[in-house]
Design an enzyme around this catalytic site. Sequence first.
Site, PDB file in Angstrom:
ATOM      1  N   ARG A  76      -0.621  -9.167  13.257  1.00  0.00           N
ATOM      2  CA  ARG A  76      -1.155  -8.193  12.295  1.00  0.00           C
ATOM      3  C   ARG A  76      -1.879  -8.899  11.156  1.00  0.00           C
ATOM      4  NH1 ARG A  76       4.069  -5.301  10.669  1.00  0.00           N
ATOM      5  NH2 ARG A  76       2.817  -4.221   9.105  1.00  0.00           N
ATOM      6  N   ARG A 111     -10.119   0.038   8.545  1.00  0.00           N
ATOM      7  CA  ARG A 111      -9.556  -1.264   8.896  1.00  0.00           C
ATOM      8  C   ARG A 111     -10.558  -2.139   9.635  1.00  0.00           C
ATOM      9  NH1 ARG A 111      -4.168  -0.426   8.100  1.00  0.00           N
ATOM     10  NH2 ARG A 111      -2.897  -1.645   9.476  1.00  0.00           N
ATOM     11  N   LYS A 145       0.833  -1.215   0.000  1.00  0.00           N
ATOM     12  CA  LYS A 145       0.000   0.000   0.000  1.00  0.00           C
ATOM     13  C   LYS A 145       0.867   1.265   0.000  1.00  0.00           C
ATOM     14  CE  LYS A 145      -2.039  -1.163   3.900  1.00  0.00           C
ATOM     15  NZ  LYS A 145      -1.373  -2.450   4.160  1.00  0.00           N
ATOM     16  N   ARG A 159      10.837  -1.220  11.261  1.00  0.00           N
ATOM     17  CA  ARG A 159       9.702  -0.937  12.133  1.00  0.00           C
ATOM     18  C   ARG A 159       9.615  -1.963  13.258  1.00  0.00           C
ATOM     19  NH1 ARG A 159       4.585   0.264   8.247  1.00  0.00           N
ATOM     20  NH2 ARG A 159       3.585  -1.035   9.809  1.00  0.00           N
ATOM     21  N   ARG A 166      11.827  -5.237   5.124  1.00  0.00           N
ATOM     22  CA  ARG A 166      11.520  -3.816   4.870  1.00  0.00           C
ATOM     23  C   ARG A 166      12.451  -2.903   5.658  1.00  0.00           C
ATOM     24  NH1 ARG A 166       5.541  -1.753   5.502  1.00  0.00           N
ATOM     25  NH2 ARG A 166       5.726  -2.771   7.521  1.00  0.00           N
TER      26      ARG A 166
HETATM   27  P1  AP5 Z   1       4.773  -1.562   1.942  1.00  0.00           P
HETATM   28  O1  AP5 Z   1       4.443  -0.761   0.730  1.00  0.00           O
HETATM   29  O2  AP5 Z   1       5.485  -0.887   3.047  1.00  0.00           O
HETATM   30  O3  AP5 Z   1       3.461  -2.338   2.449  1.00  0.00           O
HETATM   31  P2  AP5 Z   1       2.161  -1.818   3.182  1.00  0.00           P
HETATM   32  O4  AP5 Z   1       1.005  -2.471   2.517  1.00  0.00           O
HETATM   33  O5  AP5 Z   1       2.154  -0.327   3.251  1.00  0.00           O
HETATM   34  O6  AP5 Z   1       2.392  -2.504   4.579  1.00  0.00           O
HETATM   35  P3  AP5 Z   1       2.258  -1.924   6.048  1.00  0.00           P
HETATM   36  O7  AP5 Z   1       3.064  -2.821   6.933  1.00  0.00           O
HETATM   37  O8  AP5 Z   1       2.543  -0.467   6.080  1.00  0.00           O
HETATM   38  O9  AP5 Z   1       0.769  -2.198   6.278  1.00  0.00           O
HETATM   39  P4  AP5 Z   1       0.057  -2.236   7.608  1.00  0.00           P
HETATM   40  O10 AP5 Z   1      -1.330  -2.103   7.092  1.00  0.00           O
HETATM   41  O11 AP5 Z   1       0.334  -3.367   8.477  1.00  0.00           O
HETATM   42  O12 AP5 Z   1       0.702  -1.002   8.404  1.00  0.00           O
HETATM   43  P5  AP5 Z   1       0.183   0.452   8.749  1.00  0.00           P
HETATM   44  O13 AP5 Z   1       1.356   1.329   8.798  1.00  0.00           O
HETATM   45  O14 AP5 Z   1      -0.975   0.832   7.910  1.00  0.00           O
HETATM   46  O15 AP5 Z   1       5.614  -2.838   1.455  1.00  0.00           O
HETATM   47  C1  AP5 Z   1       6.097  -3.794   2.374  1.00  0.00           C
HETATM   48  C2  AP5 Z   1       7.480  -4.272   1.945  1.00  0.00           C
HETATM   49  O16 AP5 Z   1       7.366  -5.026   0.730  1.00  0.00           O
HETATM   50  C3  AP5 Z   1       8.462  -3.136   1.653  1.00  0.00           C
HETATM   51  O17 AP5 Z   1       9.746  -3.542   2.056  1.00  0.00           O
HETATM   52  C4  AP5 Z   1       8.388  -2.983   0.112  1.00  0.00           C
HETATM   53  O18 AP5 Z   1       9.605  -2.491  -0.416  1.00  0.00           O
HETATM   54  C5  AP5 Z   1       8.105  -4.406  -0.316  1.00  0.00           C
HETATM   55  N1  AP5 Z   1       7.244  -4.485  -1.503  1.00  0.00           N
HETATM   56  C6  AP5 Z   1       6.183  -3.698  -1.816  1.00  0.00           C
HETATM   57  N2  AP5 Z   1       5.612  -4.094  -2.973  1.00  0.00           N
HETATM   58  C7  AP5 Z   1       6.339  -5.168  -3.397  1.00  0.00           C
HETATM   59  C8  AP5 Z   1       6.239  -6.024  -4.545  1.00  0.00           C
HETATM   60  N3  AP5 Z   1       5.288  -5.837  -5.473  1.00  0.00           N
HETATM   61  N4  AP5 Z   1       7.153  -7.019  -4.664  1.00  0.00           N
HETATM   62  C9  AP5 Z   1       8.122  -7.210  -3.724  1.00  0.00           C
HETATM   63  N5  AP5 Z   1       8.272  -6.425  -2.615  1.00  0.00           N
HETATM   64  C10 AP5 Z   1       7.380  -5.414  -2.464  1.00  0.00           C
HETATM   65  O19 AP5 Z   1      -0.362   0.202  10.239  1.00  0.00           O
HETATM   66  C11 AP5 Z   1       0.505  -0.134  11.279  1.00  0.00           C
HETATM   67  C12 AP5 Z   1      -0.269  -0.317  12.573  1.00  0.00           C
HETATM   68  O20 AP5 Z   1      -0.902   0.939  12.929  1.00  0.00           O
HETATM   69  C13 AP5 Z   1      -1.420  -1.331  12.519  1.00  0.00           C
HETATM   70  O21 AP5 Z   1      -0.971  -2.639  12.773  1.00  0.00           O
HETATM   71  C14 AP5 Z   1      -2.330  -0.796  13.635  1.00  0.00           C
HETATM   72  O22 AP5 Z   1      -1.850  -1.166  14.909  1.00  0.00           O
HETATM   73  C15 AP5 Z   1      -2.188   0.716  13.483  1.00  0.00           C
HETATM   74  N6  AP5 Z   1      -3.201   1.230  12.560  1.00  0.00           N
HETATM   75  C16 AP5 Z   1      -2.981   1.785  11.339  1.00  0.00           C
HETATM   76  N7  AP5 Z   1      -4.150   2.113  10.751  1.00  0.00           N
HETATM   77  C17 AP5 Z   1      -5.127   1.748  11.630  1.00  0.00           C
HETATM   78  C18 AP5 Z   1      -6.547   1.790  11.578  1.00  0.00           C
HETATM   79  N8  AP5 Z   1      -7.189   2.279  10.501  1.00  0.00           N
HETATM   80  N9  AP5 Z   1      -7.226   1.326  12.654  1.00  0.00           N
HETATM   81  C19 AP5 Z   1      -6.587   0.843  13.743  1.00  0.00           C
HETATM   82  N10 AP5 Z   1      -5.258   0.738  13.841  1.00  0.00           N
HETATM   83  C20 AP5 Z   1      -4.533   1.192  12.780  1.00  0.00           C
HETATM   84 MG    MG Z   2       2.221   1.076   4.823  1.00  0.00          MG
END
Ligand code: AP5
Ligand code: MG
Length: 212
Positions: free
Chosen positions: A167, A89, A13, A156, A128
């Site tokens: 997660r 989410r 994402k 992270r 990552r």
């Molecule tokens: P990346 O692009 O970083 O993936 P992402 O989908 O953004 O993953 P996140 O870990 O950020 O998602 P998340 O939803 O768990 O975390 P968030 O920060 O939203 O890519 C991942 C890796 O893969 C990178 O190294 C990249 O280079 C690689 N990659 C990407 N595309 C690729 C491809 N096509 N091929 C190969 N490699 C690739 O949330 C974190 C925490 O915050 C949650 O767990 C929760 O506790 C809290 N939180 C956030 N939002 C909410 C909400 N709405 N409600 C409640 N709690 C929330």
């Molecule tokens: Mg992200």
Amino acid sequence: MNLLIMGLPGAGKGTQATKIVEKFGVAHISTGDMFRAAMANQTEMGLLAKSYIDRGDLVPDEVTNGIVKERLSQKDIAEKGFLLDGYPRTIEQAYALDETLANLGIKLDGVINIDVDPSCLLERLSGRIINRKTGESFHKVFNPPVDYNEEDYYQREDDKPESVQRRLEVNIAQGEPILEHYRKAGLVTDIEGNQEIADVFADVEKAIVTLK
Ligand code: AP5
Ligand code: MG
């Protein structure tokens, strides 16, 4: 253009969001990034969020709904449009978003759903690395930074295997009803996420241009 990007943790994402923002000029609203900024500044909300995030749980809806509502009410959103990343989410968050957007008179144009095989996600998250200055995500193997320098990057806390497992469980359980909600409204485009980053973006771009 008002968009959501959805997908499991590690689906890509954030990686795709950076490219979408660059190409289409919308505001990137990532709840995860907002929580991490609050954690870094050690605000009251940041400390509360940290207790959930580090173990891989979701931050309570009332906190998350509040910060999104506040951000969507800011002036630049009406001008630029937005890309919400990591929100909603839970189905309750989806209902709260519907209400917020209706109150602001904003229409959602589409939902980009990055579909990936969950078995590849542990490898993506454990490799990552994040740039300390720009906050941009890279991967040691799949997307290495051009001038990689270890001290400019960090991992992270919630990318440790114990948190990742939790997660994935939480997000798999919560995600389907949300997608269903937007499918009923005819808003979802599914994107094959098990491809090279550039190829995923080519599909994302096509989907967004079709919406325009
Ligand atoms: P990346 O692009 O970083 O993936 P992402 O989908 O953004 O993953 P996140 O870990 O950020 O998602 P998340 O939803 O768990 O975390 P968030 O920060 O939203 O890519 C991942 C890796 O893969 C990178 O190294 C990249 O280079 C690689 N990659 C990407 N595309 C690729 C491809 N096509 N091929 C190969 N490699 C690739 O949330 C974190 C925490 O915050 C949650 O767990 C929760 O506790 C809290 N939180 C956030 N939002 C909410 C909400 N709405 N409600 C409640 N709690 C929330
Ligand atoms: Mg992200």
